[in-house]
Write a protein that holds these residues in place. Sequence first.
Motif, PDB file in Angstrom:
ATOM      1  N   ILE A   1      43.571  34.142  40.825  1.00  0.00           N
ATOM      2  CA  ILE A   1      42.874  34.464  39.589  1.00  0.00           C
ATOM      3  C   ILE A   1      41.707  35.357  39.966  1.00  0.00           C
TER       4      ILE A   1
ATOM      5  N   GLU B   1      42.952  29.147  33.519  1.00  0.00           N
ATOM      6  CA  GLU B   1      44.357  29.310  33.903  1.00  0.00           C
ATOM      7  C   GLU B   1      44.770  28.357  35.020  1.00  0.00           C
TER       8      GLU B   1
ATOM      9  N   PRO C   1      38.123  39.324  31.529  1.00  0.00           N
ATOM     10  CA  PRO C   1      39.347  38.784  32.129  1.00  0.00           C
ATOM     11  C   PRO C   1      40.286  39.902  32.568  1.00  0.00           C
TER      12      PRO C   1
ATOM     13  N   SER D   1      38.593  32.960  32.861  1.00  0.00           N
ATOM     14  CA  SER D   1      39.929  32.981  33.471  1.00  0.00           C
ATOM     15  C   SER D   1      40.240  31.716  34.249  1.00  0.00           C
TER      16      SER D   1
ATOM     17  N   VAL E   1      46.279  37.976  37.570  1.00  0.00           N
ATOM     18  CA  VAL E   1      46.592  36.547  37.542  1.00  0.00           C
ATOM     19  C   VAL E   1      48.003  36.353  38.098  1.00  0.00           C
TER      20      VAL E   1
END
Length: 292
Positions: free
Chosen positions: A126, A173, A132, A170, A137
């Motif tokens: 990430i 995630e 973001p 982020s 990712v």
Amino acid sequence: MSLAREPAGPPRRDLPYRLFGRARGVAPGAHRAVGSGANGAFLRHVSLLELPDARRIDMRASLLDPLGGVKVRRFERRARIDVFVVLDLSGSMAFGRSHRDDDPVADLCAAIAHAAIRGQDRFGLIAAGPTPRADFVIRATRRRGVPDEVWTRLRAEAGAGRGVGGLLRSIEELPTRRSLVFVVSDFLMPPEALDGLLGQLWRHDVVPVVVRSSAVESRLPRFGLIETRDLETGRRRLVLMRRSLRERWLAEARARRAALDLVFRSYGRPGFDLVDRFDGDAFADFLLSGGV
């Protein structure tokens, strides 16, 4: 006529990382896990009534039991874990990395990815800065081409922009299951941003990696004019370096690093210093010591 030397490729070596505490995954792996299983080290003998598995009956231990009980071997369970890199891609991270064949951040991340996949674990990435970056990712995977992909992409993307707001968003995630998370940053951020970053990772085992450059911390001229530039804002400033300023500059750099370590230890373990280049042996020694 001289030919430009091509980069040799990402580092490929095993790293002795481990998860503090026991893993809770169900897939077989190399890490000590909660419960008992059949793929770990021998733990102890238990009664057949406690572990009704006739395949693991130990006849010798059963015959030696003075109470005449049937003894069964119990083994610890080993499981796979997820290994993530959470990477700061703000503008300050570009210092000393642009236009270099040996990008220390790319080398570090690729080495972690290689070690994780070789160790039968899954690797994920990430990376973000002020906003973001969905293109940076990588979901937890065991795909063999990931180390080369990570190395190539990070060498081409040093970082830009101001702040780590996108990175903080982020982090959502990450999976909820406890994972090993390497946080790679120069940590040039306000205290509230640092607390927010590490605080969101409370459920994981966090390994901070502090990206530093000797050019701004030790290799300073004793006297002369130097031009400084804020990589996040682009602001430039001309500074007359002299002995008193140099000593104060170096003292503040040492104090800042010591303060960071106090924060890191409060969240689990101290940080590793990535200075100028990736030293695989030094990183392996740090992991082997448990980061203490």
